[in-house]
Scaffold this active site. Structure first.
Site, PDB file in Angstrom:
ATOM      1  N   TYR A 127       0.845  -1.199   0.000  1.00 51.03           N
ATOM      2  CA  TYR A 127       0.000   0.000   0.000  1.00 51.03           C
ATOM      3  C   TYR A 127       0.879   1.248   0.000  1.00 51.03           C
ATOM      4  O   TYR A 127       0.600   2.210  -0.697  1.00 51.03           O
ATOM      5  CB  TYR A 127      -0.908  -0.007   1.234  1.00 51.03           C
ATOM      6  CG  TYR A 127      -1.903   1.128   1.238  1.00 51.03           C
ATOM      7  CD1 TYR A 127      -3.151   0.979   0.645  1.00 51.03           C
ATOM      8  CD2 TYR A 127      -1.579   2.356   1.816  1.00 51.03           C
ATOM      9  CE1 TYR A 127      -4.059   2.032   0.629  1.00 51.03           C
ATOM     10  CE2 TYR A 127      -2.477   3.408   1.796  1.00 51.03           C
ATOM     11  CZ  TYR A 127      -3.718   3.239   1.206  1.00 51.03           C
ATOM     12  OH  TYR A 127      -4.606   4.287   1.185  1.00 51.03           O
TER      13      TYR A 127
ATOM     14  N   PHE B  56      -9.726  19.272 -24.675  1.00 45.37           N
ATOM     15  CA  PHE B  56     -10.106  17.873 -24.806  1.00 45.37           C
ATOM     16  C   PHE B  56     -11.388  17.698 -23.985  1.00 45.37           C
ATOM     17  O   PHE B  56     -11.625  18.449 -23.044  1.00 45.37           O
ATOM     18  CB  PHE B  56      -8.980  16.925 -24.329  1.00 45.37           C
ATOM     19  CG  PHE B  56      -9.373  15.496 -24.525  1.00 45.37           C
ATOM     20  CD1 PHE B  56      -9.536  14.998 -25.806  1.00 45.37           C
ATOM     21  CD2 PHE B  56      -9.638  14.654 -23.450  1.00 45.37           C
ATOM     22  CE1 PHE B  56      -9.960  13.687 -26.007  1.00 45.37           C
ATOM     23  CE2 PHE B  56     -10.060  13.354 -23.651  1.00 45.37           C
ATOM     24  CZ  PHE B  56     -10.221  12.865 -24.927  1.00 45.37           C
ATOM     25  N   THR B  57     -12.211  16.724 -24.377  1.00 44.86           N
ATOM     26  CA  THR B  57     -13.547  16.576 -23.749  1.00 44.86           C
ATOM     27  C   THR B  57     -13.478  16.561 -22.219  1.00 44.86           C
ATOM     28  O   THR B  57     -14.177  17.316 -21.544  1.00 44.86           O
ATOM     29  CB  THR B  57     -14.231  15.285 -24.239  1.00 44.86           C
ATOM     30  OG1 THR B  57     -13.329  14.188 -24.059  1.00 44.86           O
ATOM     31  CG2 THR B  57     -14.628  15.378 -25.694  1.00 44.86           C
TER      32      THR B  57
ATOM     33  N   ASP C 237      -0.423  19.129 -21.484  1.00 44.84           N
ATOM     34  CA  ASP C 237      -1.061  17.817 -21.565  1.00 44.84           C
ATOM     35  C   ASP C 237      -0.177  16.982 -22.490  1.00 44.84           C
ATOM     36  O   ASP C 237      -0.105  17.222 -23.692  1.00 44.84           O
ATOM     37  CB  ASP C 237      -2.483  17.966 -22.134  1.00 44.84           C
ATOM     38  CG  ASP C 237      -3.191  16.635 -22.293  1.00 44.84           C
ATOM     39  OD1 ASP C 237      -2.514  15.620 -22.547  1.00 44.84           O
ATOM     40  OD2 ASP C 237      -4.430  16.610 -22.186  1.00 44.84           O
TER      41      ASP C 237
ATOM     42  N   LYS D 146      -2.092   6.102 -22.896  1.00 44.88           N
ATOM     43  CA  LYS D 146      -1.545   6.441 -24.215  1.00 44.88           C
ATOM     44  C   LYS D 146      -0.021   6.448 -24.113  1.00 44.88           C
ATOM     45  O   LYS D 146       0.641   5.572 -24.651  1.00 44.88           O
ATOM     46  CB  LYS D 146      -2.041   7.825 -24.647  1.00 44.88           C
ATOM     47  CG  LYS D 146      -3.523   7.863 -24.990  1.00 44.88           C
ATOM     48  CD  LYS D 146      -3.954   9.285 -25.310  1.00 44.88           C
ATOM     49  CE  LYS D 146      -5.443   9.391 -25.515  1.00 44.88           C
ATOM     50  NZ  LYS D 146      -5.855   9.279 -26.909  1.00 44.88           N
TER      51      LYS D 146
ATOM     52  N   ARG E 191     -16.169  12.454 -33.589  1.00 46.76           N
ATOM     53  CA  ARG E 191     -15.516  13.597 -32.958  1.00 46.76           C
ATOM     54  C   ARG E 191     -16.065  14.852 -33.621  1.00 46.76           C
ATOM     55  O   ARG E 191     -15.402  15.547 -34.353  1.00 46.76           O
ATOM     56  CB  ARG E 191     -13.985  13.539 -33.114  1.00 46.76           C
ATOM     57  CG  ARG E 191     -13.325  12.400 -32.391  1.00 46.76           C
ATOM     58  CD  ARG E 191     -12.978  12.671 -30.930  1.00 46.76           C
ATOM     59  NE  ARG E 191     -14.067  12.519 -29.985  1.00 46.76           N
ATOM     60  CZ  ARG E 191     -13.878  12.250 -28.687  1.00 46.76           C
ATOM     61  NH1 ARG E 191     -12.696  12.067 -28.196  1.00 46.76           N
ATOM     62  NH2 ARG E 191     -14.910  12.174 -27.872  1.00 46.76           N
TER      63      ARG E 191
ATOM     64  N   PHE F  17     -21.616  11.940 -25.588  1.00 50.50           N
ATOM     65  CA  PHE F  17     -21.156  10.969 -26.586  1.00 50.50           C
ATOM     66  C   PHE F  17     -20.869   9.605 -25.969  1.00 50.50           C
ATOM     67  O   PHE F  17     -20.894   8.598 -26.653  1.00 50.50           O
ATOM     68  CB  PHE F  17     -19.919  11.488 -27.331  1.00 50.50           C
ATOM     69  CG  PHE F  17     -18.712  11.699 -26.463  1.00 50.50           C
ATOM     70  CD1 PHE F  17     -18.519  12.897 -25.792  1.00 50.50           C
ATOM     71  CD2 PHE F  17     -17.760  10.701 -26.313  1.00 50.50           C
ATOM     72  CE1 PHE F  17     -17.404  13.084 -24.987  1.00 50.50           C
ATOM     73  CE2 PHE F  17     -16.636  10.875 -25.516  1.00 50.50           C
ATOM     74  CZ  PHE F  17     -16.471  12.084 -24.846  1.00 50.50           C
TER      75      PHE F  17
END
Ligand code: F0G
Length: 484
Positions: free
Chosen positions: A80, A132-133, A223, A266, A389, A456
């Site tokens: 932990y 970005f969303t 980002d 990613k 998109r 979406f």
């Protein structure tokens, strides 16, 4: 580095890896796919993978891991607190970004959540090249507003501009003067810009953004979900950067960021994510939220196996032969589709192949979601799952509740790293060209269930006419009754 990839004089991208573990996929009959897309409310997010042939929904968490990543997972130190796996990740992340302080989070949007909670308050404005969303949703959730300052060229889907992800520096200065520096907690740069077609940012541009930000004492947040591919574009497209290594370019970008965050789904071809900085004050403020929202500081919501895989994956993402595969596959598909006049976004970017649905389906009004219709039609005739998109991905205006017709009405066919073969790409090209020839048969969609935030993901729609039946009839005529 020269790529040895010319076959009969054609520039063919070559897989510089070999599959040692494979997963079976199925190409089902078209009638099965019709049932599947109807069951999913014509929303490709709601499809089950059994009905999908090529899953090109996203490159998030769907990249193939290397043998070295899998091996590293076996040395996971389950604890932990104080796990040595975390120490290995911390070292790898800090080396990758050339920074000192690292906070682990369970995925990219968790970093956005922490950033929004820490820095954004009601009435604040966050200038960025493009949203970005999930970024926008987190900023708006705490009462902030997004201002997009990307170069105008990005809205031309057919272009020769090599860095369509750049921020317009003039617009940035005007924005700061208009809004006032006190209402701007940070400036955000996304490298590459996801929603505009994975378009890269030049090193020159990000340095100029940093210059302006420094003058006004505003922090820059980067980002970095696709920073490795962006670095590859800088190396191959930006004058003066051709002799830099991918790692050197990543460090040069990183130097411009006061805070950097990424999704390990990613970057690093694993799971998880993180926030990195050199500023102790930022670090301490954000650190307070990690145990509250994510988990203890030495795992941040990740499993120790993910932590090990990410530590190795980040290192692999500085290898040009690893990270060039995705953009080169995308380039190949874009080149072939352009030859057949399919309206594809150019220049090719990272993440996936992007098709301009407004140009593909000019007969469908944006209120009937051309990109949503196109992505559903593609699944129907190929089993390829892409992502809308466009207007569906743009939620209604938060105050007026009116539809916001998306400036870019795109479909995205993501190319996860190390997953597809070139024959998969040839299949995509073939079916896309067929669909383009038969585009007049495609009709629009309308919502039957419409969530208010990130609609979406779960929204359900139906066709406005019996166009799917007509498309299937034509498909059977051209490919034969028994064809898949
Ligand atoms: N920022 C960018 C630029 C992204 O592309 C994503 C995710 C996130 C943040 C959020 O990261 O998913 O780990 O929470 N993009 C995925 C996609 C979902 O399909 O493009 P996450």
């Amino acid at each position: 580095m020269k790529q040895i990839t010319f076959i009969n004089g054609r520039d063919i991208p070559m897989e510089l890896h070999r599959p040692v573990i494979v997963q079976k996929i199925n190409l089902n009959p078209i009638e099965d796919r019709k049932k599947a897309i109807e069951g999913a409310g014509f929303n490709t997010f709601l499809l089950n993978t059994e009905s999908i042939f090529l899953d090109m929904l996203t490159d998030s968490g769907t990249n193939a891991m290397s043998n070295n990543q899998l091996a590293a997972m076996m040395q996971a130190d389950e604890a932990y607190a104080g796990s040595s796996s975390f120490k290995r990740l911390e070292k790898s992340v800090c080396h990758f970004f050339n920074k000192k302080l690292f906070l682990p989070v369970h995925q990219g949007r968790a970093a956005e959540h922490i950033l929004a909670q820490t820095f954004v308050k009601k009435g604040d404005v966050i200038p960025m090249n493009f949203h970005f969303t999930t970024t926008r949703a987190h900023i708006e959730f705490v009462g902030g507003k997004v201002e997009e300052l990307i170069v105008d060229e990005v809205f031309k889907t057919k272009s020769k501009e090599l860095f369509k992800g750049n921020m317009d520096i003039k617009k940035l200065t005007q924005c700061i003067e208009r809004v006032g520096k006190d209402k701007i907690p940070f400036i955000r740069m996304e490298v590459t810009t996801n929603l505009t077609g994975g378009q890269p940012v030049s090193l020159d541009n990000i340095r100029k953004v940093k210059e302006v930000a420094k003058k006004w004492h505003i922090p820059v947040v980067i980002d970095a979900c696709l920073i490795a591919e962006n670095a590859w574009f800088i190396k191959t497209r930006e004058k003066g950067c051709e002799d830099m290594s991918i790692q050197e370019i990543i460090h040069a970008i990183s130097e411009c960021g006061d805070i950097i965050y990424f999704s390990g789904r990613k970057l690093g071809a694993a799971r998880g994510g993180g926030i990195i900085t050199n500023t102790n004050e930022h670090f301490m403020k954000m650190r307070a939220f990690i145990p509250l929202f994510e988990g203890f500081l030495t795992y941040g919501g990740m499993s120790t196996k993910e932590i090990e895989a990410l530590a190795v994956g980040l290192n692999e993402f500085t290898d040009e032969t690893v990270i060039s595969q995705m953009p080169r596959f995308i380039q190949h598909v874009v080149t072939e589709l352009e030859k057949k006049h399919v309206p594809v976004v150019t220049p090719a970017g990272a993440l996936g192949v992007h098709i301009d649905a407004k140009k593909f389906l000019p007969h469908i009004n944006q209120k009937q979601y051309p990109a949503g219709a196109l992505v559903a039609a593609l699944f129907l005739i190929s089993g390829i799952r892409g992502m809308e998109r466009g207007t569906i991905s743009t939620d209604r205006d938060i105050t007026t509740k009116q539809e916001v017709p998306a400036e870019l009405e795109l479909i995205r066919l993501a190319v996860p790293r190390r997953v597809f073969s070139l024959s998969h790409m040839e299949f995509l090209i073939d079916r896309m060209v067929w669909l383009f020839k038969n585009r007049d048969l495609i009709g629009g969609l309308t919502f039957t269930e419409e969530p208010t935030v990130l609609r979406f993901f779960f929204g359900r729609l139906k066709p406005v006419s019996n166009w799917p039946e007509k498309l299937i009839a034509q498909f059977k005529k051209d490919f034969g009754e028994m064809s898949l």
